[in-house]
Design a protein around this motif. Sequence first.
Motif, PDB file in Angstrom:
ATOM      1  N   GLU A 240      -0.277  10.976  -1.945  1.00 52.84           N
ATOM      2  CA  GLU A 240      -1.701  10.998  -1.517  1.00 52.84           C
ATOM      3  C   GLU A 240      -2.435   9.659  -1.462  1.00 52.84           C
ATOM      4  OE1 GLU A 240      -3.678  14.318  -3.371  1.00 52.84           O
ATOM      5  OE2 GLU A 240      -2.271  15.823  -2.506  1.00 52.84           O
ATOM      6  N   THR A 241      -2.365   9.049  -2.721  1.00 52.57           N
ATOM      7  CA  THR A 241      -2.720   7.722  -2.777  1.00 52.57           C
ATOM      8  C   THR A 241      -2.414   6.621  -1.871  1.00 52.57           C
ATOM      9  OG1 THR A 241      -3.401   8.063  -5.117  1.00 52.57           O
ATOM     10  CG2 THR A 241      -3.516   5.813  -4.543  1.00 52.57           C
ATOM     11  N   ALA A 242      -1.189   6.607  -1.680  1.00 51.58           N
ATOM     12  CA  ALA A 242      -0.425   5.682  -0.824  1.00 51.58           C
ATOM     13  C   ALA A 242      -0.712   5.841   0.764  1.00 51.58           C
ATOM     14  CB  ALA A 242       1.072   5.768  -0.995  1.00 51.58           C
ATOM     15  N   LEU A 243      -0.801   7.279   1.044  1.00 47.56           N
ATOM     16  CA  LEU A 243      -1.247   7.871   2.338  1.00 47.56           C
ATOM     17  C   LEU A 243      -2.669   7.105   2.756  1.00 47.56           C
ATOM     18  CD1 LEU A 243      -1.012   9.306   5.072  1.00 47.56           C
ATOM     19  CD2 LEU A 243      -1.598  11.352   3.945  1.00 47.56           C
ATOM     20  N   VAL A 244      -3.630   7.407   1.794  1.00 47.97           N
ATOM     21  CA  VAL A 244      -4.886   6.710   2.021  1.00 47.97           C
ATOM     22  C   VAL A 244      -4.909   5.247   1.934  1.00 47.97           C
ATOM     23  CG1 VAL A 244      -7.308   6.488   0.894  1.00 47.97           C
ATOM     24  CG2 VAL A 244      -6.174   8.877   0.922  1.00 47.97           C
ATOM     25  N   ARG A 245      -4.078   4.560   1.259  1.00 48.32           N
ATOM     26  CA  ARG A 245      -4.028   3.079   1.327  1.00 48.32           C
ATOM     27  C   ARG A 245      -3.452   2.623   2.512  1.00 48.32           C
ATOM     28  NH1 ARG A 245      -3.317   1.886  -5.292  1.00 48.32           N
ATOM     29  NH2 ARG A 245      -5.297   2.736  -5.716  1.00 48.32           N
ATOM     30  N   THR A 246      -2.405   3.360   2.965  1.00 49.95           N
ATOM     31  CA  THR A 246      -1.370   2.576   4.079  1.00 49.95           C
ATOM     32  C   THR A 246      -2.470   3.096   5.322  1.00 49.95           C
ATOM     33  OG1 THR A 246      -0.375   4.926   4.310  1.00 49.95           O
ATOM     34  CG2 THR A 246       0.916   3.030   3.272  1.00 49.95           C
ATOM     35  N   SER A 247      -3.066   3.919   5.436  1.00 51.05           N
ATOM     36  CA  SER A 247      -3.807   4.353   6.508  1.00 51.05           C
ATOM     37  C   SER A 247      -5.145   3.455   6.794  1.00 51.05           C
ATOM     38  CB  SER A 247      -4.358   5.839   6.423  1.00 51.05           C
ATOM     39  OG  SER A 247      -3.635   6.745   6.630  1.00 51.05           O
TER      40      SER A 247
ATOM     41  N   THR B  21       0.803  -1.124   0.099  1.00 53.07           N
ATOM     42  CA  THR B  21      -0.307  -0.120   0.112  1.00 53.07           C
ATOM     43  C   THR B  21       0.710   1.160  -0.092  1.00 53.07           C
ATOM     44  OG1 THR B  21      -0.158  -0.188   2.193  1.00 53.07           O
ATOM     45  CG2 THR B  21      -2.060  -1.146   1.371  1.00 53.07           C
ATOM     46  N   GLY B  22       2.109   1.212   0.378  1.00 52.34           N
ATOM     47  CA  GLY B  22       3.111   2.305   0.384  1.00 52.34           C
ATOM     48  C   GLY B  22       4.062   2.496  -0.680  1.00 52.34           C
ATOM     49  N   PRO B  23       5.202   1.959  -0.738  1.00 51.48           N
ATOM     50  CA  PRO B  23       6.300   2.071  -1.699  1.00 51.48           C
ATOM     51  C   PRO B  23       5.826   1.310  -3.172  1.00 51.48           C
ATOM     52  CG  PRO B  23       7.217   1.609   0.508  1.00 51.48           C
ATOM     53  CD  PRO B  23       5.856   1.253   0.589  1.00 51.48           C
ATOM     54  N   VAL B  24       5.205   0.323  -3.069  1.00 49.30           N
ATOM     55  CA  VAL B  24       4.697  -0.569  -4.276  1.00 49.30           C
ATOM     56  C   VAL B  24       3.820   0.424  -4.871  1.00 49.30           C
ATOM     57  CG1 VAL B  24       3.593  -2.502  -5.336  1.00 49.30           C
ATOM     58  CG2 VAL B  24       5.572  -2.749  -3.648  1.00 49.30           C
ATOM     59  N   THR B  25       2.805   1.160  -4.318  1.00 49.63           N
ATOM     60  CA  THR B  25       1.667   1.649  -4.733  1.00 49.63           C
ATOM     61  C   THR B  25       2.337   3.137  -5.335  1.00 49.63           C
ATOM     62  OG1 THR B  25      -0.041   0.979  -3.514  1.00 49.63           O
ATOM     63  CG2 THR B  25      -0.506   3.279  -4.215  1.00 49.63           C
ATOM     64  N   ILE B  26       3.250   3.724  -4.709  1.00 45.17           N
ATOM     65  CA  ILE B  26       3.986   4.875  -5.012  1.00 45.17           C
ATOM     66  C   ILE B  26       4.738   4.791  -6.449  1.00 45.17           C
ATOM     67  CG2 ILE B  26       5.832   6.433  -4.646  1.00 45.17           C
ATOM     68  CD1 ILE B  26       4.968   6.309  -1.692  1.00 45.17           C
ATOM     69  N   SER B  27       5.491   3.633  -6.388  1.00 45.04           N
ATOM     70  CA  SER B  27       6.147   3.243  -7.645  1.00 45.04           C
ATOM     71  C   SER B  27       5.465   2.919  -8.850  1.00 45.04           C
ATOM     72  CB  SER B  27       7.321   1.953  -7.351  1.00 45.04           C
ATOM     73  OG  SER B  27       7.996   2.226  -6.333  1.00 45.04           O
ATOM     74  N   ARG B  28       4.231   2.517  -8.631  1.00 45.81           N
ATOM     75  CA  ARG B  28       3.357   1.914  -9.929  1.00 45.81           C
ATOM     76  C   ARG B  28       2.753   3.189 -10.357  1.00 45.81           C
ATOM     77  NH1 ARG B  28       0.408  -3.216  -7.354  1.00 45.81           N
ATOM     78  NH2 ARG B  28       2.104  -4.819  -7.817  1.00 45.81           N
ATOM     79  N   LEU B  29       2.269   4.039  -9.506  1.00 43.65           N
ATOM     80  CA  LEU B  29       1.742   5.235  -9.792  1.00 43.65           C
ATOM     81  C   LEU B  29       2.613   6.354 -10.527  1.00 43.65           C
ATOM     82  CD1 LEU B  29      -0.810   6.052  -6.785  1.00 43.65           C
ATOM     83  CD2 LEU B  29      -1.360   5.148  -9.200  1.00 43.65           C
ATOM     84  N   LEU B  30       3.833   6.317 -10.020  1.00 43.59           N
ATOM     85  CA  LEU B  30       5.025   7.127 -10.917  1.00 43.59           C
ATOM     86  C   LEU B  30       5.354   6.661 -12.198  1.00 43.59           C
ATOM     87  CD1 LEU B  30       7.270   7.921  -7.794  1.00 43.59           C
ATOM     88  CD2 LEU B  30       5.899   9.476  -8.748  1.00 43.59           C
ATOM     89  N   ALA B  31       5.350   5.164 -12.188  1.00 44.79           N
ATOM     90  CA  ALA B  31       5.744   4.743 -13.396  1.00 44.79           C
ATOM     91  C   ALA B  31       4.476   4.728 -14.657  1.00 44.79           C
ATOM     92  CB  ALA B  31       5.809   3.244 -13.245  1.00 44.79           C
ATOM     93  N   ALA B  32       3.385   5.106 -14.088  1.00 46.78           N
ATOM     94  CA  ALA B  32       2.132   5.441 -14.946  1.00 46.78           C
ATOM     95  C   ALA B  32       1.995   6.791 -15.245  1.00 46.78           C
ATOM     96  CB  ALA B  32       0.947   4.754 -14.124  1.00 46.78           C
ATOM     97  N   GLY B  33       2.740   7.479 -14.736  1.00 44.44           N
ATOM     98  CA  GLY B  33       2.802   9.036 -15.096  1.00 44.44           C
ATOM     99  C   GLY B  33       2.144   9.957 -14.079  1.00 44.44           C
ATOM    100  N   LYS B  34       1.864   9.347 -12.920  1.00 36.77           N
ATOM    101  CA  LYS B  34       1.263  10.442 -12.162  1.00 36.77           C
ATOM    102  C   LYS B  34       2.316  11.254 -11.464  1.00 36.77           C
ATOM    103  CE  LYS B  34      -2.984   8.644 -12.262  1.00 36.77           C
ATOM    104  NZ  LYS B  34      -4.090   9.432 -12.452  1.00 36.77           N
ATOM    105  N   ARG B  35       1.801  12.452 -10.692  1.00 35.93           N
ATOM    106  CA  ARG B  35       2.698  13.155 -10.185  1.00 35.93           C
ATOM    107  C   ARG B  35       3.097  12.719  -8.925  1.00 35.93           C
ATOM    108  NH1 ARG B  35      -1.500  16.882 -11.086  1.00 35.93           N
ATOM    109  NH2 ARG B  35      -1.519  17.265  -8.885  1.00 35.93           N
ATOM    110  N   PRO B  36       4.267  13.006  -8.252  1.00 36.14           N
ATOM    111  CA  PRO B  36       4.729  12.743  -6.930  1.00 36.14           C
ATOM    112  C   PRO B  36       3.739  12.826  -5.837  1.00 36.14           C
ATOM    113  CG  PRO B  36       6.585  13.291  -8.030  1.00 36.14           C
ATOM    114  CD  PRO B  36       5.453  13.812  -8.867  1.00 36.14           C
ATOM    115  N   THR B  37       3.124  14.158  -5.726  1.00 39.20           N
ATOM    116  CA  THR B  37       2.141  14.486  -4.704  1.00 39.20           C
ATOM    117  C   THR B  37       0.848  13.471  -4.990  1.00 39.20           C
ATOM    118  OG1 THR B  37       1.208  16.197  -6.320  1.00 39.20           O
ATOM    119  CG2 THR B  37       2.875  16.712  -4.613  1.00 39.20           C
ATOM    120  N   GLU B  38       0.282  13.229  -6.270  1.00 36.64           N
ATOM    121  CA  GLU B  38      -0.861  12.379  -6.455  1.00 36.64           C
ATOM    122  C   GLU B  38      -0.430  10.794  -5.856  1.00 36.64           C
ATOM    123  OE1 GLU B  38      -3.192  12.963 -10.276  1.00 36.64           O
ATOM    124  OE2 GLU B  38      -1.017  13.254 -10.610  1.00 36.64           O
ATOM    125  N   ALA B  39       0.791  10.410  -6.221  1.00 34.69           N
ATOM    126  CA  ALA B  39       1.240   9.085  -5.925  1.00 34.69           C
ATOM    127  C   ALA B  39       1.291   9.049  -4.375  1.00 34.69           C
ATOM    128  CB  ALA B  39       2.543   8.668  -6.433  1.00 34.69           C
TER     129      ALA B  39
END
Length: 197
Positions: free
Chosen positions: A117-124, A97-115
Motif C-alpha cells: 500500500e505504501t509503495a502504491l501511494v509513492r509510485t502513483s 518508490t516501488g521495490p526499494v520501498t517494499i523491501s525496506r518496509l518488509l525488512a522493518a517488520g511491516k506486513r506485505p499488505t502495508e508495504a
Amino acid sequence: MLTETHRLAQARLGAETVRQMFAAFPLLRVGDLDGSFEPWLDVVTSLINGNRRKSSELTAGYLSAYRKSKLGPIPPFSAVLAGAVNAEALTTSMAVTGPVTISRLLAAGKRPTEALETALVRTSGAAQRHVLNGGRETAIKTLTADPEALGYYRKTSAKACDFCRMLAGRGAVYLSESSGGFKPHDTCHCTPEPLYR
C-alpha cells in the motif's frame, strides 16, 4: 480563469494517472520483486509517457489561449512540447518508490499488505509528477523561447502544501539561469502562469 481551468484539467489528468497506476500495480509482485519489476516498469513507462504527452498538449492549448488573451492578435507563437520522460530518471524513481520501498518496509517488520500500500501511494505520486511535468516543461520551454514572455507565476491549488505556497508567494519567476526552475514534488498540482511584457 484560463489558468485555473488549465490547472484543473491537469489535476484531472493526474488523477487519471493515479487510477491507471493502481490498475497496473498488481504486476509488481512482492514475492518476485526482481522478476516482476521490468514488466511492470514497461507498462508504467508507456502510461506515463502517454499521459505526459496529453499534459504537454493541454498546456500548448492553454498557452496559446492565454497569450492571445493578454497580447491580442499579434502573431501567434508555437508551443515547444516536452519530450518523453528521461528513461533513467523514471527507472530510478519507480525503483525507489516501488521495490526499494517494499523491501525496506518488509525488512522493518511491516506486513506485505502495508508495504504494498505504501509503495502504491509513492509510485502513483511519482508517476503523477512525471506526467504533469510534461505540461510544466512545455510551459517553461515555450516561455523561454517566446520573445514576449518575461517569466511565470506559480499557481497553486487551495490545498497547496507550505513549500508550494512559499514558492508561489515569491511572485513572478523570471526566465533566467538563476531562477532555479519550477521544482514540483510528487503529487504537486501547481502550474506556471505566463507573465508577458
